[in-house]
Design a protein around this motif. Structure first.
Motif, PDB file in Angstrom:
ATOM      1  N   ASN A  13     -26.046 105.477 -40.403  1.00 29.15           N
ATOM      2  CA  ASN A  13     -25.807 107.051 -40.727  1.00 29.15           C
ATOM      3  C   ASN A  13     -24.934 106.914 -41.794  1.00 29.15           C
ATOM      4  O   ASN A  13     -24.100 106.283 -41.816  1.00 29.15           O
ATOM      5  CB  ASN A  13     -25.660 108.471 -39.325  1.00 29.15           C
ATOM      6  N   PRO A  14     -25.800 107.648 -43.219  1.00 33.99           N
ATOM      7  CA  PRO A  14     -24.406 106.677 -44.305  1.00 33.99           C
ATOM      8  C   PRO A  14     -22.953 108.129 -44.050  1.00 33.99           C
ATOM      9  O   PRO A  14     -22.300 108.260 -45.188  1.00 33.99           O
ATOM     10  CB  PRO A  14     -25.254 107.337 -45.479  1.00 33.99           C
ATOM     11  N   ARG A  15     -23.445 108.906 -42.977  1.00 39.67           N
ATOM     12  CA  ARG A  15     -22.316 110.125 -43.109  1.00 39.67           C
ATOM     13  C   ARG A  15     -21.433 109.967 -41.724  1.00 39.67           C
ATOM     14  O   ARG A  15     -19.983 110.759 -42.449  1.00 39.67           O
ATOM     15  CB  ARG A  15     -23.247 111.641 -42.969  1.00 39.67           C
ATOM     16  N   MET A  16     -21.232 108.848 -41.323  1.00 44.39           N
ATOM     17  CA  MET A  16     -20.513 108.348 -40.472  1.00 44.39           C
ATOM     18  C   MET A  16     -19.419 106.964 -40.607  1.00 44.39           C
ATOM     19  O   MET A  16     -20.387 106.315 -42.181  1.00 44.39           O
ATOM     20  CB  MET A  16     -21.058 107.851 -38.949  1.00 44.39           C
ATOM     21  N   THR A  17     -18.302 106.596 -40.434  1.00 42.91           N
ATOM     22  CA  THR A  17     -17.528 105.277 -40.902  1.00 42.91           C
ATOM     23  C   THR A  17     -17.857 104.633 -40.127  1.00 42.91           C
ATOM     24  O   THR A  17     -18.836 104.940 -39.030  1.00 42.91           O
ATOM     25  CB  THR A  17     -16.357 106.106 -40.733  1.00 42.91           C
TER      26      THR A  17
END
Length: 237
Positions: A13-17
């Motif tokens: 997920n690109p929105r998660m670190t």
């Protein structure tokens, strides 16, 4: 059980670190008593897969495929699984870095004792990684055997055709190419009996009505030793 996905880009997920990606399962399964323990566990996992602890920040678009796949491996290891499905884990990576991921998986297996179901179309990688191999045709297993025995003496005609198509730099291991006629049938409407029989050069009358298991028995001791006593292939380079 955990899974390492084929595509290291769409599976993260690109929105998660990175910290959240690796630590999510730790939080869900309550494997860390405190936030500090969770962060320490994430840092340990990143180090285990060859990433620096400070890499646990945001997941930028410029992160390379090899790093993304290492993050995916760390995520799979987070809950300390006994069994991991490796679904074509290197097929989306450049050839230059495939060996790095394969060596990492082998080292983790030696260190942690985790079992892999390694799915791949690359016969050389399968030979390098596997203790036991199952060959599938149109969704059905047509042959399974210890890896050493199967690569030395395949019994099913489809397995023999596959192995004959694999290139080899060793003149002594080169085999006469087995060319199959026709096309693979649709798995939605497979032929009756053994689904390989329309293309099989060794088919008999009963193949159109029954499924035969050509791989059932092998000579005693053929490829049955444990990995510890047979694995001498070493690292890929």
């Amino acid at each position: 059980m955990q899974i390492i996905f084929q595509d290291p880009y769409s599976s993260l997920n690109p929105r998660m670190t990175v910290r959240d990606i690796v630590g999510e399962a730790i939080r869900i399964h309550k494997l860390a008593a405190t936030k500090k323990d969770e962060e320490a566990r994430v840092a340990e996992l990143l180090k285990k897969v060859g990433l620096r602890a400070e890499a646990n920040g945001p997941l930028p678009a410029r992160v390379l495929g090899r790093q993304r796949q290492r993050i995916g491996i760390a995520r799979a290891l987070a809950v300390e699984p006994e069994f991991i499905v490796c679904d074509e884990p290197i097929s989306a990576l450049d050839v230059s870095i495939q060996a790095q991921i394969i060596n990492l998986l082998a080292e983790l297996q030696d260190e942690l004792g985790v079992a892999y179901l390694f799915i791949s179309h690359d016969l050389k990688i399968v030979e390098h990684m596997s203790h036991r191999v199952a060959v599938m045709y149109t969704g059905k297993i047509v042959e399974q055997a210890p890896a050493a025995a199967l690569y030395r003496e395949a019994r099913h005609p489809y397995t023999r055709a596959l192995l004959s198509a694999a290139p080899s730099l060793d003149p002594e291991r080169r085999k006469l190419r087995v060319l199959l006629e026709g096309d693979a049938p649709s798995p939605i409407d497979p032929p009756p009996g053994c689904t390989f029989h329309p293309r099989c050069p060794r088919k008999i009358v009963g193949c159109a009505t029954k499924r035969y298991r050509r791989s059932a028995k092998r000579p005693r001791g053929a490829g049955t030793k444990s990995r510890a006593s047979t694995r001498t292939k070493g690292r890929l380079s």
